[in-house]
Design an enzyme around this catalytic site. Structure first.
Site, PDB file in Angstrom:
ATOM      1  N   ASP A   1       0.937  -1.125  -0.088  1.00  0.00           N
ATOM      2  CA  ASP A   1       0.033  -0.035   0.058  1.00  0.00           C
ATOM      3  C   ASP A   1       0.893   1.305  -0.022  1.00  0.00           C
ATOM      4  O   ASP A   1       2.064   1.142   0.131  1.00  0.00           O
ATOM      5  CB  ASP A   1      -0.966   0.053   1.378  1.00  0.00           C
TER       6      ASP A   1
ATOM      7  N   ASN B   1      -6.796  -2.921  14.629  1.00  0.00           N
ATOM      8  CA  ASN B   1      -8.130  -3.359  14.254  1.00  0.00           C
ATOM      9  C   ASN B   1      -8.402  -4.373  13.337  1.00  0.00           C
ATOM     10  O   ASN B   1      -9.471  -4.657  12.943  1.00  0.00           O
ATOM     11  CB  ASN B   1      -8.640  -1.737  13.731  1.00  0.00           C
TER      12      ASN B   1
ATOM     13  N   HIS C   1      -6.864  -4.694  10.288  1.00  0.00           N
ATOM     14  CA  HIS C   1      -6.630  -4.586   8.890  1.00  0.00           C
ATOM     15  C   HIS C   1      -5.480  -5.328   8.696  1.00  0.00           C
ATOM     16  O   HIS C   1      -4.462  -5.514   9.299  1.00  0.00           O
ATOM     17  CB  HIS C   1      -6.933  -2.899   8.852  1.00  0.00           C
TER      18      HIS C   1
ATOM     19  N   GLU D   1      -9.415  -1.714   5.615  1.00  0.00           N
ATOM     20  CA  GLU D   1      -9.962  -1.344   6.857  1.00  0.00           C
ATOM     21  C   GLU D   1     -11.273  -2.293   7.202  1.00  0.00           C
ATOM     22  O   GLU D   1     -11.945  -2.286   6.441  1.00  0.00           O
ATOM     23  CB  GLU D   1     -10.061   0.154   6.976  1.00  0.00           C
TER      24      GLU D   1
END
Ligand code: PGA
Length: 230
Positions: A52, A121, A123, A128
């Site tokens: 990314d 979280n 991801h 996400e």
């Protein structure tokens, strides 16, 4: 994880690696960089694809993953720059850039070994948690917690972290022939537990790794704290 990289390159010098950024892989890159500096690690025929990149900043921006990769790995190993692939976050046409990236991965024959970190979280890449996930490389909005976690790359200021990024999709990641996920620290314990023991849910993107036939999880004790329980 460094051993996995050296094993894969020893078996196939032209292997295609998928690479993460963030704090977790810094010790990995330190080790690989040392081997590269010593001349004992040969990347000359390898190909890499980063997971990314932030949208809207150039490769020279110190917070960019281009700059991160240059600093932590690429300036130390003999990987030809034409085969070190990163998404171009400064593109005028994000959709086209994402399609180009998918095509480049295909042209390279797919990813042999995908290295991953995991967000607190759940991801992976910038996929996400949310009501849905994207299969292919796409434009992604970053959650506030993710922007806070990346503040260290932007002088400690989470407001300076871009709100969007380009990221490989879940399908891009799951098509890799082999995956190694690394997690360290207690802030990752819940995400690791839900990844391994939880149901498949778009609320924990890493839970989809349960669908892959060759995933290895490398954790320290703190990140593994929830693995004995359900
Ligand atoms: P970190 O990020 O290594 O900086 O914790 C991992 C991730 O968000 O994927």
């Amino acid at each position: 994880m460094a051993r996995r990289v050296t094993e894969v390159l020893a078996a196939d010098a032209a292997a295609v690696l998928g690479l993460p950024t963030g704090r977790t892989p810094m010790p990995l890159y330190r080790l690989l960089a040392r081997l590269g500096d010593e001349g004992t690690l040969d990347f000359s025929q390898a190909t890499t694809f980063n997971l990314d990149e932030f949208l809207g900043i150039g490769p020279d921006h110190p917070g960019s993953y281009h700059a991160y990769m240059q600093q932590h790995l690429l300036s130390h190993v003999n990987l030809p720059s034409t085969r070190a692939h990163l998404l171009r976050g400064w593109t005028e046409d994000p959709e086209r850039e994402c399609a180009r990236y998918e095509a480049e991965i295909e042209d390279a024959g797919g990813i042999d070994l995908q290295l991953l970190g995991i967000g607190a979280n759940g991801h992976i890449g910038f996929n996400e948690p949310g009501p849905h996930l994207m299969a292919r490389t796409h434009r992604a909005s970053l959650r506030p917690g993710t922007r806070r976690a990346n503040a260290i790359f932007f002088g400690g200021d989470s407001d300076a972290v871009p709100k969007e990024a380009l990221s490989m999709g879940m399908g891009t990641i799951l098509k890799a022939r082999r995956i190694v996920l690394m997690a360290t620290g207690k802030s990752k314990a819940r995400a690791v537990q839900r990844t391994v023991h939880g149901s498949l849910t778009t609320r924990v993107p890493a839970s989809f790794l349960q669908l892959h036939r060759d995933v290895e999880l490398i954790c320290d004790h703190a990140a593994a704290a929830g693995l004995g329980t359900r």
